[in-house]
Design a protein around this motif. Sequence first.
Motif, PDB file in Angstrom:
ATOM      1  N   PHE A 107      22.460  15.496  -1.570  1.00 20.56           N
ATOM      2  CA  PHE A 107      22.970  15.203  -0.228  1.00 20.56           C
ATOM      3  C   PHE A 107      22.246  14.017   0.403  1.00 20.56           C
ATOM      4  CE2 PHE A 107      24.001  19.632  -1.025  1.00 20.56           C
ATOM      5  CZ  PHE A 107      25.312  19.731  -0.558  1.00 20.56           C
ATOM      6  N   ASP A 108      23.003  13.236   1.161  1.00 14.77           N
ATOM      7  CA  ASP A 108      22.444  12.086   1.859  1.00 14.77           C
ATOM      8  C   ASP A 108      21.869  12.565   3.192  1.00 14.77           C
ATOM      9  OD1 ASP A 108      21.756   9.647   2.887  1.00 14.77           O
ATOM     10  OD2 ASP A 108      23.813   9.007   3.289  1.00 14.77           O
ATOM     11  N   ILE A 109      20.593  12.917   3.189  1.00 18.64           N
ATOM     12  CA  ILE A 109      19.999  13.468   4.407  1.00 18.64           C
ATOM     13  C   ILE A 109      19.196  12.426   5.192  1.00 18.64           C
ATOM     14  CG2 ILE A 109      19.908  15.763   3.369  1.00 18.64           C
ATOM     15  CD1 ILE A 109      16.902  15.455   3.130  1.00 18.64           C
ATOM     16  N   ALA A 110      19.109  11.186   4.680  1.00 19.17           N
ATOM     17  CA  ALA A 110      18.359  10.142   5.399  1.00 19.17           C
ATOM     18  C   ALA A 110      18.868   9.939   6.824  1.00 19.17           C
ATOM     19  CB  ALA A 110      18.375   8.836   4.609  1.00 19.17           C
ATOM     20  N   PRO A 111      20.203   9.876   7.053  1.00 17.78           N
ATOM     21  CA  PRO A 111      20.679   9.721   8.438  1.00 17.78           C
ATOM     22  C   PRO A 111      20.269  10.888   9.335  1.00 17.78           C
ATOM     23  CG  PRO A 111      22.416   9.154   6.878  1.00 17.78           C
ATOM     24  CD  PRO A 111      21.314   9.787   6.088  1.00 17.78           C
ATOM     25  N   LEU A 112      20.269  12.108   8.795  1.00 20.89           N
ATOM     26  CA  LEU A 112      19.852  13.282   9.563  1.00 20.89           C
ATOM     27  C   LEU A 112      18.390  13.149   9.973  1.00 20.89           C
ATOM     28  CD1 LEU A 112      20.309  16.284  10.524  1.00 20.89           C
ATOM     29  CD2 LEU A 112      19.421  16.945   8.279  1.00 20.89           C
ATOM     30  N   LEU A 113      17.537  12.770   9.024  1.00 23.51           N
ATOM     31  CA  LEU A 113      16.112  12.625   9.315  1.00 23.51           C
ATOM     32  C   LEU A 113      15.874  11.513  10.333  1.00 23.51           C
ATOM     33  CD1 LEU A 113      14.678  12.962   5.689  1.00 23.51           C
ATOM     34  CD2 LEU A 113      14.938  14.758   7.422  1.00 23.51           C
ATOM     35  N   ALA A 114      16.646  10.432  10.225  1.00 24.45           N
ATOM     36  CA  ALA A 114      16.486   9.311  11.159  1.00 24.45           C
ATOM     37  C   ALA A 114      16.908   9.702  12.572  1.00 24.45           C
ATOM     38  CB  ALA A 114      17.293   8.112  10.677  1.00 24.45           C
ATOM     39  N   ARG A 115      18.000  10.478  12.681  1.00 20.88           N
ATOM     40  CA  ARG A 115      18.476  10.906  13.999  1.00 20.88           C
ATOM     41  C   ARG A 115      17.493  11.844  14.688  1.00 20.88           C
ATOM     42  NH1 ARG A 115      23.578  11.413  11.266  1.00 20.88           N
ATOM     43  NH2 ARG A 115      23.303  13.676  11.110  1.00 20.88           N
ATOM     44  N   ALA A 183      31.512  27.549  10.589  1.00 23.25           N
ATOM     45  CA  ALA A 183      30.080  27.267  10.697  1.00 23.25           C
ATOM     46  C   ALA A 183      29.716  25.828  10.350  1.00 23.25           C
ATOM     47  CB  ALA A 183      29.304  28.233   9.791  1.00 23.25           C
ATOM     48  N   SER A 184      30.619  24.886  10.610  1.00 23.25           N
ATOM     49  CA  SER A 184      30.298  23.478  10.348  1.00 23.25           C
ATOM     50  C   SER A 184      29.298  22.959  11.366  1.00 23.25           C
ATOM     51  CB  SER A 184      31.570  22.622  10.419  1.00 23.25           C
ATOM     52  OG  SER A 184      32.328  22.764   9.256  1.00 23.25           O
ATOM     53  N   ALA A 185      28.381  22.133  10.895  1.00 24.37           N
ATOM     54  CA  ALA A 185      27.419  21.499  11.797  1.00 24.37           C
ATOM     55  C   ALA A 185      28.120  20.442  12.644  1.00 24.37           C
ATOM     56  CB  ALA A 185      26.296  20.856  10.986  1.00 24.37           C
ATOM     57  N   VAL A 186      27.686  20.308  13.895  1.00 26.55           N
ATOM     58  CA  VAL A 186      28.201  19.227  14.739  1.00 26.55           C
ATOM     59  C   VAL A 186      27.686  17.898  14.187  1.00 26.55           C
ATOM     60  CG1 VAL A 186      28.364  20.689  16.785  1.00 26.55           C
ATOM     61  CG2 VAL A 186      26.240  19.436  16.322  1.00 26.55           C
ATOM     62  N   ASN A 187      28.290  16.790  14.622  1.00 26.88           N
ATOM     63  CA  ASN A 187      27.962  15.476  14.064  1.00 26.88           C
ATOM     64  C   ASN A 187      26.476  15.157  14.089  1.00 26.88           C
ATOM     65  OD1 ASN A 187      30.615  14.960  13.472  1.00 26.88           O
ATOM     66  ND2 ASN A 187      31.025  13.839  15.365  1.00 26.88           N
ATOM     67  N   GLU A 188      25.798  15.577  15.141  1.00 22.64           N
ATOM     68  CA  GLU A 188      24.367  15.287  15.277  1.00 22.64           C
ATOM     69  C   GLU A 188      23.556  15.841  14.111  1.00 22.64           C
ATOM     70  OE1 GLU A 188      20.729  16.501  18.330  1.00 22.64           O
ATOM     71  OE2 GLU A 188      22.725  17.341  18.578  1.00 22.64           O
ATOM     72  N   TRP A 189      24.028  16.951  13.533  1.00 24.86           N
ATOM     73  CA  TRP A 189      23.304  17.623  12.453  1.00 24.86           C
ATOM     74  C   TRP A 189      24.010  17.521  11.101  1.00 24.86           C
ATOM     75  CZ3 TRP A 189      18.494  18.885  13.389  1.00 24.86           C
ATOM     76  CH2 TRP A 189      18.102  19.177  14.696  1.00 24.86           C
ATOM     77  N   ASP A 233      29.062  18.718   5.709  1.00 20.82           N
ATOM     78  CA  ASP A 233      30.461  18.356   5.468  1.00 20.82           C
ATOM     79  C   ASP A 233      30.659  18.044   3.992  1.00 20.82           C
ATOM     80  OD1 ASP A 233      33.054  17.492   5.569  1.00 20.82           O
ATOM     81  OD2 ASP A 233      32.591  15.578   6.519  1.00 20.82           O
ATOM     82  N   GLY A 234      31.102  19.039   3.228  1.00 26.25           N
ATOM     83  CA  GLY A 234      31.337  18.839   1.803  1.00 26.25           C
ATOM     84  C   GLY A 234      30.326  19.571   0.945  1.00 26.25           C
ATOM     85  N   ALA A 235      30.765  20.009  -0.220  1.00 24.92           N
ATOM     86  CA  ALA A 235      29.911  20.717  -1.175  1.00 24.92           C
ATOM     87  C   ALA A 235      29.701  19.860  -2.417  1.00 24.92           C
ATOM     88  CB  ALA A 235      30.547  22.056  -1.546  1.00 24.92           C
TER      89      ALA A 235
END
Length: 275
Positions: A107-115, A183-189, A233-235
């Motif tokens: 998973f591309d979690i870099a944007p999550l960590l940056a936010r 149970a989808s995460a909102v855009n922020e997460w 968003d996506g498996a």
Amino acid sequence: MGGLPATLGRFGQFEVRLATTKQEIRKAQRLRFQVFYEEGGATPQQGAALIRRDICPFDAICDHLLVIDTEARNRFGRLKPKVVGTYRLLRGEVAQRRLGFYSQREFDIAPLLARHADKRFLELGRSCVHAKYRSKRVIELLWRGLWLYAKHHRIDVLIGCASLPGVNPLALALPLSFLHYQASAVNEWSVRPIAGRVEMAILDKAAVDLRRGIAALPPLLKAYLRVGARFGDGAVIDKQFGTTDVFTIMPLADIEERYVSYYGGPMEMPDSLVA
């Protein structure tokens, strides 16, 4: 471990603790091999089948939470405490210095960590419980130990991959669609797969029965949902483990009340944690 005592609590014959020796980590790896490979049918990497342990480079940089049956006996009837449950814990500051997060392989979690650069993340992984010990008590002990660990290290967000058994998305249409709609995460997460994204909204929303959707989830995902977890968003299909993985996000500020209500019951704790 930063001053946290190795033993985090006890309930009857069971103790929840952090591994403090290589031998204890090897015991956790043997349990993981039994659950993931012998029971779950995962494909062992070279060498793992010979030593009958689930070996992974990330083990060396993680803390390992264990539930131990202190009254277990060997085949000769002698007392031999046994690791019956485990969780692998990787704190964000350790991941940043070393190998990154394990879930970044999928998973591309870099944007999550940056936010959320001001927040402290803890990645949960390699969770399993011995087949003979999958009781409410053992699972609760794991979660209580996890909670004490997270609070001690001032963790803000729990993250990690959670798995559905099987690699055919159509066979998993109900649980995947349920997670997407309910149970989808909102855009922020939200987090998306790096590649090979599997669409989770396979069924129309009207076709997803809530009771059946929950019933179709593995126990770990049910436990996450119970405390208010949200999902990316996506498996992603993990061919080695024969699973379809979803990304889990649990900001502690959002789940604390529900977490304590489910997993905050009485437990014997060391004096250093009671004070």
